[in-house]
Enzyme design. Structure first.
Site, PDB file in Angstrom:
ATOM      1  N   ARG A   1       1.056  -1.242   0.013  1.00 18.52           N
ATOM      2  CA  ARG A   1      -0.005  -0.002  -0.127  1.00 18.52           C
ATOM      3  C   ARG A   1       0.968   1.181   0.240  1.00 18.52           C
ATOM      4  O   ARG A   1       2.009   1.030   0.081  1.00 18.52           O
ATOM      5  CB  ARG A   1      -0.891   0.076   1.349  1.00 18.52           C
ATOM      6  CG  ARG A   1      -0.321   0.197   2.393  1.00 18.52           C
ATOM      7  CD  ARG A   1      -1.249  -0.283   3.780  1.00 18.52           C
ATOM      8  NE  ARG A   1      -0.440  -0.135   5.053  1.00 18.52           N
ATOM      9  CZ  ARG A   1      -0.903   0.294   6.133  1.00 18.52           C
ATOM     10  NH1 ARG A   1      -2.225   0.726   6.285  1.00 18.52           N
ATOM     11  NH2 ARG A   1      -0.212   0.189   7.183  1.00 18.52           N
ATOM     12  N   TYR A 139      10.344   5.672  15.956  1.00 18.72           N
ATOM     13  CA  TYR A 139      10.447   5.718  14.660  1.00 18.72           C
ATOM     14  C   TYR A 139      11.565   6.526  14.160  1.00 18.72           C
ATOM     15  O   TYR A 139      12.342   6.034  13.149  1.00 18.72           O
ATOM     16  CB  TYR A 139       9.131   6.477  14.201  1.00 18.72           C
ATOM     17  CG  TYR A 139       9.106   6.617  12.863  1.00 18.72           C
ATOM     18  CD1 TYR A 139       8.699   5.439  11.910  1.00 18.72           C
ATOM     19  CD2 TYR A 139       9.229   7.792  11.878  1.00 18.72           C
ATOM     20  CE1 TYR A 139       8.378   5.391  10.550  1.00 18.72           C
ATOM     21  CE2 TYR A 139       9.200   7.796  10.435  1.00 18.72           C
ATOM     22  CZ  TYR A 139       8.649   6.655   9.630  1.00 18.72           C
ATOM     23  OH  TYR A 139       8.568   6.747   8.428  1.00 18.72           O
TER      24      TYR A 139
END
Length: 209
Positions: A1, A139
């Protein structure tokens, strides 16, 4: 995606045989079907990229079913954003496992076949890995790690003819970033010279290059 889908479609349009990988094969099937319109070989595969043995088995399967391995794009990534004082150990570990260890797993498994054909690697990191970002310590650390991993492997594998590079996107409009509110999005746009948020196709073009 998102970015991964755009990359797969772009490369398939150039005739590449594409292995589309998601956590479950069913989640990559639609992308593989679209790729199959442009190329003879397009398959969907399921794998937890943090699982070293599963990645090794997948790389071997891809070589058998698609006739080799010439290009590796490490794009899998997740976010579990939270301020440090509220971030759980699980959220920190899982982001590192997927984003950083997952990249290492595929590099480890794919390095030998890539050396045989003097192939290429493109790792998708993030501008956050260079600048940091409040609420994204996990992250940012994972993406900074991918930068260091890329630079190290570039030096290790260059002698065998393998080019290892990375792309560090800024904010890209995908379903993973869709949660940002409109006010924040507008504020972000004001900091971008082009006045627009990046599109997955922008990154796909850079991978193709």
């Amino acid at each position: 995606r998102g970015i991964g889908r755009a990359i797969a479609l772009r490369l398939a349009a150039r005739g590449a045989r594409v292995a589309c990988v998601a956590t479950e094969a069913s989640r990559a099937q639609e992308t593989a079907d679209q790729c199959a319109r442009h190329t003879e070989g397009a398959q969907a595969y399921g794998c937890d990229v943090a699982d070293t043995a599963a990645v090794q088995a997948l790389v071997e399967q891809v070589q058998k079913e698609l006739g080799g391995l010439d290009l590796l794009v490490n794009n899998a990534g997740i976010t579990r954003d939270q301020l440090l004082l509220r971030m759980t150990e699980e959220d920190f570990d899982r982001v590192i496992e997927v984003n950083l260890k997952g990249t290492w797993n595929f590099l480890k498994a794919a390095s030998r076949p890539l050396m045989k054909c003097k192939g290429k690697v493109v790792n998708i990191t993030s501008v956050v890995g260079l600048t940091g970002n409040a609420g994204q310590a996990n992250y940012a650390a994972s993406k900074a790690g991918v930068v260091g991993l890329t630079k190290s492997l570039a030096k290790e594998l260059a002698g065998r003819g393998v080019c290892v590079n990375a792309i560090a996107p800024g904010f890209i409009a995908t379903d993973m970033t869709a949660a940002i509110d409109e006010k924040a999005a507008e504020a972000l746009k004001s900091t971008i010279p082009l006045g627009r948020i990046g599109a997955p196709e922008d990154i796909a073009a850079a991978v193709e290059f």
